[in-house]
Design an enzyme around this catalytic site. Sequence first.
Site, PDB file in Angstrom:
ATOM      1  N   GLU A   9       0.764  -1.050  -0.049  1.00  0.00           N
ATOM      2  CA  GLU A   9       0.084   0.067   0.088  1.00  0.00           C
ATOM      3  C   GLU A   9       0.878   1.309  -0.005  1.00  0.00           C
ATOM      4  O   GLU A   9       1.914   0.885   0.736  1.00  0.00           O
ATOM      5  CB  GLU A   9      -0.960   0.020   1.198  1.00  0.00           C
ATOM      6  CG  GLU A   9      -2.017  -1.318   1.319  1.00  0.00           C
ATOM      7  CD  GLU A   9      -2.799  -1.194   0.198  1.00  0.00           C
ATOM      8  OE1 GLU A   9      -3.150  -0.172  -0.348  1.00  0.00           O
ATOM      9  OE2 GLU A   9      -3.268  -2.388  -0.121  1.00  0.00           O
ATOM     10  N   GLU A  52      -6.975  10.212  -1.766  1.00  0.00           N
ATOM     11  CA  GLU A  52      -7.671   8.972  -2.530  1.00  0.00           C
ATOM     12  C   GLU A  52      -6.921   7.714  -2.079  1.00  0.00           C
ATOM     13  O   GLU A  52      -7.858   6.842  -1.992  1.00  0.00           O
ATOM     14  CB  GLU A  52      -7.405   9.109  -4.074  1.00  0.00           C
ATOM     15  CG  GLU A  52      -8.135  10.332  -4.798  1.00  0.00           C
ATOM     16  CD  GLU A  52      -7.369  11.613  -4.599  1.00  0.00           C
ATOM     17  OE1 GLU A  52      -8.061  12.616  -4.978  1.00  0.00           O
ATOM     18  OE2 GLU A  52      -6.362  11.723  -4.053  1.00  0.00           O
ATOM     19  N   HIS A  57      -6.777   2.565   1.746  1.00  0.00           N
ATOM     20  CA  HIS A  57      -5.864   1.864   2.677  1.00  0.00           C
ATOM     21  C   HIS A  57      -6.350   2.276   4.131  1.00  0.00           C
ATOM     22  O   HIS A  57      -6.105   1.358   5.329  1.00  0.00           O
ATOM     23  CB  HIS A  57      -4.621   1.694   2.567  1.00  0.00           C
ATOM     24  CG  HIS A  57      -3.883   2.865   2.512  1.00  0.00           C
ATOM     25  ND1 HIS A  57      -3.875   3.932   3.515  1.00  0.00           N
ATOM     26  CD2 HIS A  57      -2.946   3.485   1.527  1.00  0.00           C
ATOM     27  CE1 HIS A  57      -2.916   4.873   3.042  1.00  0.00           C
ATOM     28  NE2 HIS A  57      -2.524   4.607   1.915  1.00  0.00           N
ATOM     29  N   ASP A 157      -4.699  -8.742   1.516  1.00  0.00           N
ATOM     30  CA  ASP A 157      -4.763  -9.133   0.084  1.00  0.00           C
ATOM     31  C   ASP A 157      -3.584  -9.971  -0.550  1.00  0.00           C
ATOM     32  O   ASP A 157      -3.975 -10.649  -1.573  1.00  0.00           O
ATOM     33  CB  ASP A 157      -4.302  -7.555  -0.669  1.00  0.00           C
ATOM     34  CG  ASP A 157      -5.798  -6.567  -0.599  1.00  0.00           C
ATOM     35  OD1 ASP A 157      -6.536  -6.854  -0.024  1.00  0.00           O
ATOM     36  OD2 ASP A 157      -5.574  -5.311  -0.987  1.00  0.00           O
TER      37      ASP A 157
END
Length: 247
Positions: A9, A52, A57, A157
């Site tokens: 991330e 954004e 995250h 993820d």
Amino acid sequence: MRQIVLDTETTGLEPDQGHRVVELACVEIVSRQVTNRHLHLYLNPDRDSDPEALQVHGLTTEFLSGHPRFPEVAGQLMDFVRDAEVIIHNAAFDVKFLNAELNRAKLPPFTEICGKITDSLLVAREMFPGKRNNLDALCERFGISNAHRKLHGALLDSELLGEVWLAMTRGQDSLLDEPSDDTAHAPGAGGRAVQGGFDAAHLPIIQVDAQAMQAHEAYLDGLDKAAGKPCLWRRIDTPAEVDAPAQ
């Protein structure tokens, strides 16, 4: 080869604009089994995330400020992925960030540390052209629950992508997937991978009975009739009948 499923991330989309990695996770796969080994790091980027990115995250500057900076933990990443095949969804994005972080730390680029990089997004696009192939879509396609994925998180993820990757590539080891009940737990049995590699000596041997042989011969007779000459199977069995090369 040992495989590592990796995800990051970041504070934004472009490392050239000063964006940094804020979370990094690696999940290990050995012999097509997810192991208990993983690496999970939060990183202090010394900057705010773009709005954004923060929506994606949820890792705030305040939270990240209490964690180490990338150079302090780079050795952990290098040791974990060294010489492994690293599987990343949309690899170009993550690799450019990892290379930027490694370069700042005066360390070799990521591609020189791991053994190979495989982009699971490119593999998915080849398998399912024209369809959505993001992680959520692939989870739905392969029946993998991602109901707990409210925000993007590198560890979650990576774990989901590991399951997706094994499902996507299951056909590569179809001989290994379904051992019999008698052999499922026996070391090296049922044709499974054993220490040192695949043990073909333990594949089951199924003898053909007379009825199956008759059906096979009848099928070949039909091929011979359709082709007007012995089919390739019979021509291999009887080399003298193979067509002579043209003069």
